[in-house]
Design a protein around this motif. Structure first.
Motif, PDB file in Angstrom:
ATOM      1  N   ASP A   1       0.776  -1.336   0.051  1.00  0.00           N
ATOM      2  CA  ASP A   1      -0.021   0.040   0.223  1.00  0.00           C
ATOM      3  C   ASP A   1       0.890   1.108   0.237  1.00  0.00           C
ATOM      4  O   ASP A   1       0.652   2.252  -0.753  1.00  0.00           O
TER       5      ASP A   1
ATOM      6  N   ASN B   1      -5.979   2.727  -3.207  1.00  0.00           N
ATOM      7  CA  ASN B   1      -6.985   2.032  -2.930  1.00  0.00           C
ATOM      8  C   ASN B   1      -7.855   1.661  -3.934  1.00  0.00           C
ATOM      9  O   ASN B   1      -8.019   0.359  -4.241  1.00  0.00           O
TER      10      ASN B   1
ATOM     11  N   ILE C   1      -4.936   1.523   3.311  1.00  0.00           N
ATOM     12  CA  ILE C   1      -6.099   0.970   2.630  1.00  0.00           C
ATOM     13  C   ILE C   1      -7.367   1.140   3.837  1.00  0.00           C
ATOM     14  O   ILE C   1      -7.392   0.873   4.864  1.00  0.00           O
TER      15      ILE C   1
ATOM     16  N   THR D   1     -12.788  -0.080   1.231  1.00  0.00           N
ATOM     17  CA  THR D   1     -12.076  -0.617   0.133  1.00  0.00           C
ATOM     18  C   THR D   1     -12.236  -2.087   0.482  1.00  0.00           C
ATOM     19  O   THR D   1     -12.502  -3.324  -0.249  1.00  0.00           O
TER      20      THR D   1
END
Length: 154
Positions: free
Chosen positions: A45, A66, A89, A93
């Protein structure tokens, strides 16, 4: 023989450190899953947010990270999503992943100590959307998470 799963492991994979890491439990988990014959795709991420952001400013790439995760779920079709330490995140999501891949289990793994209040808050937050939460702390300390959507395991 164990059935092989398609696992999407979402955690900071430290790609931009180019090997300058002391330890990475996320990598250990990924390699263990691979060694046990699972197909594993990683999603970092923090790195994706930086790669997708204007001028590489990570915080400006959170929304795009995301979206890219959802794109990866559509392409990879995982049986299991493991959300490690991936604070960029959102729970929204992760909930959207359930819509895209309804048969997919979503779990959260947390390897930080519970004596930090911010970590307890992070676990409670993920327990709102996860099927299960796995922590590295003993069972007695896990009673504070009773009543959440997710089952919590040591």
């Amino acid at each position: 023989m164990v059935n092989s799963m398609r696992v999407l492991h979402v955690a900071y994979q430290q790609l931009r450190r180019y090997g300058h890491t002391r330890v990475s439990w996320a990598q250990k988990l990924t390699f263990g899953l691979i060694k046990n014959d699972h197909m594993v795709q990683t999603f970092s991420d923090r790195d994706v947010a930086a790669f997708e952001a204007p001028l590489g400013i990570r915080d400006l790439g959170v929304k795009k990270a995301n979206l890219r995760l959802l794109e990866m779920v559509e392409a990879f079709e995982p049986d299991l999503v493991i959300a490690g330490h991936c604070d960029m995140i959102t729970n929204e999501t992760l909930a959207e992943i359930r819509k895209i891949a309804p048969g997919c289990a979503v779990v959260h793994c947390n390897n930080d100590p519970l004596f930090g209040p911010s970590n307890v808050d992070r676990i409670k937050h993920r327990a709102e959307v996860a099927d299960a939460v796995f922590v590295s702390t003993g069972r007695r300390e896990l009673t504070q998470f009773e009543g959440s959507r997710a089952r919590v395991y040591h």
